[in-house]
Design a protein around this motif. Structure first.
Motif, PDB file in Angstrom:
ATOM      1  N   MET A   1       0.817  -1.190   0.000  1.00 10.62           N
ATOM      2  CA  MET A   1       0.000   0.000   0.000  1.00 10.62           C
ATOM      3  C   MET A   1       0.867   1.264   0.000  1.00 10.62           C
ATOM      4  SD  MET A   1      -3.046   1.261   2.590  1.00 10.62           S
ATOM      5  CE  MET A   1      -2.571   0.176   3.850  1.00 10.62           C
ATOM      6  N   THR A   2       1.921   1.262   0.775  1.00  8.91           N
ATOM      7  CA  THR A   2       2.810   2.429   0.848  1.00  8.91           C
ATOM      8  C   THR A   2       3.439   2.729  -0.510  1.00  8.91           C
ATOM      9  OG1 THR A   2       3.302   1.949   3.147  1.00  8.91           O
ATOM     10  CG2 THR A   2       4.818   3.404   2.003  1.00  8.91           C
ATOM     11  N   GLU A   3       3.885   1.690  -1.192  1.00  6.59           N
ATOM     12  CA  GLU A   3       4.491   1.897  -2.513  1.00  6.59           C
ATOM     13  C   GLU A   3       3.494   2.494  -3.489  1.00  6.59           C
ATOM     14  OE1 GLU A   3       6.300  -1.656  -3.981  1.00  6.59           O
ATOM     15  OE2 GLU A   3       7.577  -1.860  -2.221  1.00  6.59           O
TER      16      GLU A   3
ATOM     17  N   TRP B   1       3.622   6.072  -5.381  1.00  2.00           N
ATOM     18  CA  TRP B   1       3.494   6.170  -6.829  1.00  2.00           C
ATOM     19  C   TRP B   1       2.455   7.235  -7.192  1.00  2.00           C
ATOM     20  CZ3 TRP B   1      -0.568   5.131 -10.231  1.00  2.00           C
ATOM     21  CH2 TRP B   1      -0.219   5.168 -11.581  1.00  2.00           C
ATOM     22  N   VAL B   2       1.331   7.252  -6.488  1.00  4.06           N
ATOM     23  CA  VAL B   2       0.290   8.255  -6.734  1.00  4.06           C
ATOM     24  C   VAL B   2       0.862   9.660  -6.500  1.00  4.06           C
ATOM     25  CG1 VAL B   2      -1.921   9.174  -5.917  1.00  4.06           C
ATOM     26  CG2 VAL B   2      -1.653   6.705  -6.232  1.00  4.06           C
ATOM     27  N   LYS B   3       1.639   9.831  -5.446  1.00  3.15           N
ATOM     28  CA  LYS B   3       2.262  11.131  -5.181  1.00  3.15           C
ATOM     29  C   LYS B   3       3.269  11.484  -6.270  1.00  3.15           C
ATOM     30  CE  LYS B   3       3.775  11.887  -1.058  1.00  3.15           C
ATOM     31  NZ  LYS B   3       4.229  11.863   0.333  1.00  3.15           N
TER      32      LYS B   3
ATOM     33  N   MET C   1      -7.726  -0.046   5.554  1.00  2.00           N
ATOM     34  CA  MET C   1      -7.225   1.173   6.201  1.00  2.00           C
ATOM     35  C   MET C   1      -8.104   1.577   7.369  1.00  2.00           C
ATOM     36  SD  MET C   1      -6.233   4.076   3.497  1.00  2.00           S
ATOM     37  CE  MET C   1      -6.176   3.572   1.814  1.00  2.00           C
ATOM     38  N   SER C   2      -7.471   2.067   8.389  1.00  2.00           N
ATOM     39  CA  SER C   2      -8.228   2.666   9.490  1.00  2.00           C
ATOM     40  C   SER C   2      -8.684   4.059   9.054  1.00  2.00           C
ATOM     41  CB  SER C   2      -7.348   2.781  10.737  1.00  2.00           C
ATOM     42  OG  SER C   2      -6.318   3.722  10.530  1.00  2.00           O
ATOM     43  N   GLU C   3      -9.655   4.585   9.737  1.00  2.00           N
ATOM     44  CA  GLU C   3     -10.133   5.941   9.420  1.00  2.00           C
ATOM     45  C   GLU C   3      -9.025   6.967   9.624  1.00  2.00           C
ATOM     46  OE1 GLU C   3     -12.937   7.276   7.999  1.00  2.00           O
ATOM     47  OE2 GLU C   3     -13.286   5.156   7.571  1.00  2.00           O
TER      48      GLU C   3
END
Length: 67
Positions: free
Chosen positions: A1-3, A7-9, A39-41
């Protein structure tokens, strides 16, 4: 998820027009939709805030480039 978020950024920061900015915004929305159940809120809020700050900064850069 972090990667994927990074990538989106990266796509956001490479944007040079308003159209590209809208595409990066759509990518971010798709990213949130894809990971919404894992994901948590708090994480959603944190990532959204981070993206919005970066989005604003990139928009300002593009405005300056146009002038």
């Amino acid at each position: 998820m972090t990667e994927e978020f990074n990538w989106v950024k990266k796509v956001l920061f490479s944007s040079e027009t308003d159209v590209h900015m809208k595409c990066s915004d759509n990518l971010f929305s798709n990213f949130l939709n894809k990971w919404r159940f894992e994901m948590s809120e708090d994480l959603k809020i944190t990532l959204s805030n981070d993206f919005r700050v970066n989005y604003k900064e990139q928009s300002e850069k593009i405005e300056k480039m146009v002038l």
